[in-house]
Design a protein around this motif. Structure first.
Motif, PDB file in Angstrom:
ATOM      1  N   HIS A 294      -3.853  23.870  -8.231  1.00  0.00           N
ATOM      2  CA  HIS A 294      -3.286  22.882  -9.168  1.00  0.00           C
ATOM      3  C   HIS A 294      -1.949  22.371  -8.640  1.00  0.00           C
ATOM      4  O   HIS A 294      -1.657  21.169  -8.728  1.00  0.00           O
ATOM      5  N   ARG A 295      -1.167  23.252  -8.107  1.00  0.00           N
ATOM      6  CA  ARG A 295       0.155  22.875  -7.571  1.00  0.00           C
ATOM      7  C   ARG A 295       0.013  21.879  -6.419  1.00  0.00           C
ATOM      8  O   ARG A 295       0.729  20.876  -6.365  1.00  0.00           O
ATOM      9  N   GLN A 296      -0.908  22.143  -5.498  1.00  0.00           N
ATOM     10  CA  GLN A 296      -1.125  21.221  -4.377  1.00  0.00           C
ATOM     11  C   GLN A 296      -1.644  19.871  -4.872  1.00  0.00           C
ATOM     12  O   GLN A 296      -1.230  18.823  -4.376  1.00  0.00           O
ATOM     13  N   LEU A 297      -2.551  19.912  -5.848  1.00  0.00           N
ATOM     14  CA  LEU A 297      -3.100  18.672  -6.386  1.00  0.00           C
ATOM     15  C   LEU A 297      -2.007  17.843  -7.050  1.00  0.00           C
ATOM     16  O   LEU A 297      -1.929  16.625  -6.842  1.00  0.00           O
ATOM     17  N   ASN A 298      -1.148  18.483  -7.808  1.00  0.00           N
ATOM     18  CA  ASN A 298      -0.032  17.766  -8.431  1.00  0.00           C
ATOM     19  C   ASN A 298       0.910  17.186  -7.386  1.00  0.00           C
ATOM     20  O   ASN A 298       1.412  16.071  -7.554  1.00  0.00           O
ATOM     21  N   ALA A 299       1.146  17.908  -6.296  1.00  0.00           N
ATOM     22  CA  ALA A 299       2.006  17.399  -5.223  1.00  0.00           C
ATOM     23  C   ALA A 299       1.396  16.160  -4.563  1.00  0.00           C
ATOM     24  O   ALA A 299       2.105  15.210  -4.224  1.00  0.00           O
ATOM     25  N   ILE A 300       0.078  16.154  -4.410  1.00  0.00           N
ATOM     26  CA  ILE A 300      -0.606  14.978  -3.853  1.00  0.00           C
ATOM     27  C   ILE A 300      -0.382  13.779  -4.762  1.00  0.00           C
ATOM     28  O   ILE A 300      -0.034  12.684  -4.304  1.00  0.00           O
ATOM     29  N   LYS A 301      -0.546  13.976  -6.070  1.00  0.00           N
ATOM     30  CA  LYS A 301      -0.359  12.883  -7.030  1.00  0.00           C
ATOM     31  C   LYS A 301       1.077  12.359  -6.967  1.00  0.00           C
ATOM     32  O   LYS A 301       1.297  11.140  -6.976  1.00  0.00           O
ATOM     33  N   VAL A 302       2.043  13.256  -6.888  1.00  0.00           N
ATOM     34  CA  VAL A 302       3.452  12.848  -6.794  1.00  0.00           C
ATOM     35  C   VAL A 302       3.679  12.050  -5.518  1.00  0.00           C
ATOM     36  O   VAL A 302       4.319  10.988  -5.537  1.00  0.00           O
ATOM     37  N   ASP A 303       3.154  12.518  -4.401  1.00  0.00           N
ATOM     38  CA  ASP A 303       3.325  11.810  -3.124  1.00  0.00           C
ATOM     39  C   ASP A 303       2.720  10.412  -3.151  1.00  0.00           C
ATOM     40  O   ASP A 303       3.193   9.504  -2.478  1.00  0.00           O
ATOM     41  N   LEU A 304       1.670  10.230  -3.941  1.00  0.00           N
ATOM     42  CA  LEU A 304       1.011   8.925  -4.032  1.00  0.00           C
ATOM     43  C   LEU A 304       1.562   8.074  -5.172  1.00  0.00           C
ATOM     44  O   LEU A 304       1.050   6.990  -5.435  1.00  0.00           O
ATOM     45  N   ASP A 305       2.609   8.562  -5.843  1.00  0.00           N
ATOM     46  CA  ASP A 305       3.220   7.856  -6.978  1.00  0.00           C
ATOM     47  C   ASP A 305       2.236   7.621  -8.113  1.00  0.00           C
ATOM     48  O   ASP A 305       2.295   6.608  -8.813  1.00  0.00           O
TER      49      ASP A 305
ATOM     50  N   MET B 240       0.843  -1.180   0.000  1.00  0.00           N
ATOM     51  CA  MET B 240       0.000   0.000   0.000  1.00  0.00           C
ATOM     52  C   MET B 240       0.885   1.237   0.000  1.00  0.00           C
ATOM     53  O   MET B 240       1.913   1.236  -0.631  1.00  0.00           O
ATOM     54  N   PHE B 241       0.493   2.275   0.730  1.00  0.00           N
ATOM     55  CA  PHE B 241       1.235   3.519   0.748  1.00  0.00           C
ATOM     56  C   PHE B 241       2.216   3.542   1.898  1.00  0.00           C
ATOM     57  O   PHE B 241       2.001   2.931   2.932  1.00  0.00           O
ATOM     58  N   SER B 242       3.269   4.319   1.732  1.00  0.00           N
ATOM     59  CA  SER B 242       4.196   4.534   2.838  1.00  0.00           C
ATOM     60  C   SER B 242       3.539   5.493   3.817  1.00  0.00           C
ATOM     61  O   SER B 242       2.657   6.277   3.465  1.00  0.00           O
ATOM     62  N   SER B 243       3.976   5.467   5.058  1.00  0.00           N
ATOM     63  CA  SER B 243       3.467   6.396   6.058  1.00  0.00           C
ATOM     64  C   SER B 243       3.728   7.831   5.627  1.00  0.00           C
ATOM     65  O   SER B 243       2.917   8.718   5.842  1.00  0.00           O
ATOM     66  N   ARG B 244       4.860   8.060   4.950  1.00  0.00           N
ATOM     67  CA  ARG B 244       5.224   9.388   4.472  1.00  0.00           C
ATOM     68  C   ARG B 244       4.197   9.889   3.462  1.00  0.00           C
ATOM     69  O   ARG B 244       3.725  11.013   3.549  1.00  0.00           O
ATOM     70  N   SER B 245       3.824   9.050   2.502  1.00  0.00           N
ATOM     71  CA  SER B 245       2.850   9.461   1.489  1.00  0.00           C
ATOM     72  C   SER B 245       1.501   9.761   2.118  1.00  0.00           C
ATOM     73  O   SER B 245       0.853  10.745   1.768  1.00  0.00           O
ATOM     74  N   LEU B 246       1.057   8.928   3.043  1.00  0.00           N
ATOM     75  CA  LEU B 246      -0.220   9.167   3.693  1.00  0.00           C
ATOM     76  C   LEU B 246      -0.180  10.446   4.505  1.00  0.00           C
ATOM     77  O   LEU B 246      -1.128  11.220   4.511  1.00  0.00           O
TER      78      LEU B 246
END
Length: 159
Positions: free
Chosen positions: A62-73, A1-7
Motif C-alpha cells: 500500500h505504501r509503494q502504491l501511494n508513493a506511485i500516486k503521489v509521484d504521478l500527481d 505529460m509527466f516529468s522525467s522524474r515522475s516517470l
C-alpha cells in the motif's frame, strides 16, 4: 505529460527500467501496480486482457502504491485501488478498455484517465446487473479534470 522524474520514480517502483518520456510513448504494454490481495484489480486486469491488451502486473505494498500516486500527481479525489501506465499516460482505477483505446488513439495533451473510487458496474466491479452512475475523467496536464465519458445507470426494467 509527466516529468522525467515522475516517470523514473514510477519505473523504479514498478521494478522496470526507467524510461524517458520519448521511450514511454512507444510502449504499448499496460503496466499495473496493485496490492497483492485486491480481487477487483485482478478482475480489471482480466477485462483488459479479454479486450486484447498485454498487461504486466506489479504487486506492491500500500505504501509503494501511494508513493506511485503521489509521484504521478494523482490526488486523493482522483484515486482508486490500482494505478497503471501505458504510452506515457496513467490509468487510475476501473477505466474501461474502450476508453483506454480511445485515449491512445487520440493522444490528448493530458496526464491520463481515472475512474475515482470503485463504482459498481465499472470493469472489475461488476455485481450482476447493478451499475452506479459514474464518470471516467481525463486528467489534464495542470491536474484539473473533465468528463471523458459518463456512465449512466441503466433504465429500470419492468417486471
Amino acid at each position: 505529460m509527466f516529468s522525467s522524474r515522475s516517470l523514473s520514480h514510477l519505473a523504479v517502483a514498478l521494478g522496470v527500467v526507467a524510461l524517458s518520456p520519448v521511450a514511454m510513448a512507444t510502449d504499448s504494454i499496460i503496466k499495473v501496480a496493485k496490492t497483492p490481495t485486491c480481487g477487483c484489480c485482478s478482475a480489471w486486469i482480466e477485462h483488459l486482457e479479454a479486450n486484447g491488451f498485454e498487461v504486466t502486473v506489479h504487486d506492491v505494498s500500500h505504501r509503494q502504491l501511494n508513493a506511485i500516486k503521489v509521484d504521478l500527481d494523482i490526488t486523493p479525489a482522483q484515486a482508486s485501488c490500482h494505478t497503471a501506465m501505458v504510452d506515457g499516460y496513467f490509468i487510475e482505477g476501473h477505466v474501461h478498455a474502450r476508453e483506454i483505446r480511445s485515449l491512445l488513439a487520440s493522444q490528448p495533451e493530458a496526464n491520463g484517465l481515472t475512474v475515482p473510487g470503485m463504482p459498481v458496474g465499472s470493469p472489475g466491479m461488476e455485481m450482476g446487473e447493478h451499475q452506479d452512475e459514474y464518470s471516467t475523467l481525463l486528467v489534464e496536464d495542470d491536474g484539473s479534470t473533465r468528463t471523458y465519458r459518463q456512465h449512466a445507470t441503466p433504465p429500470e426494467r419492468s417486471e
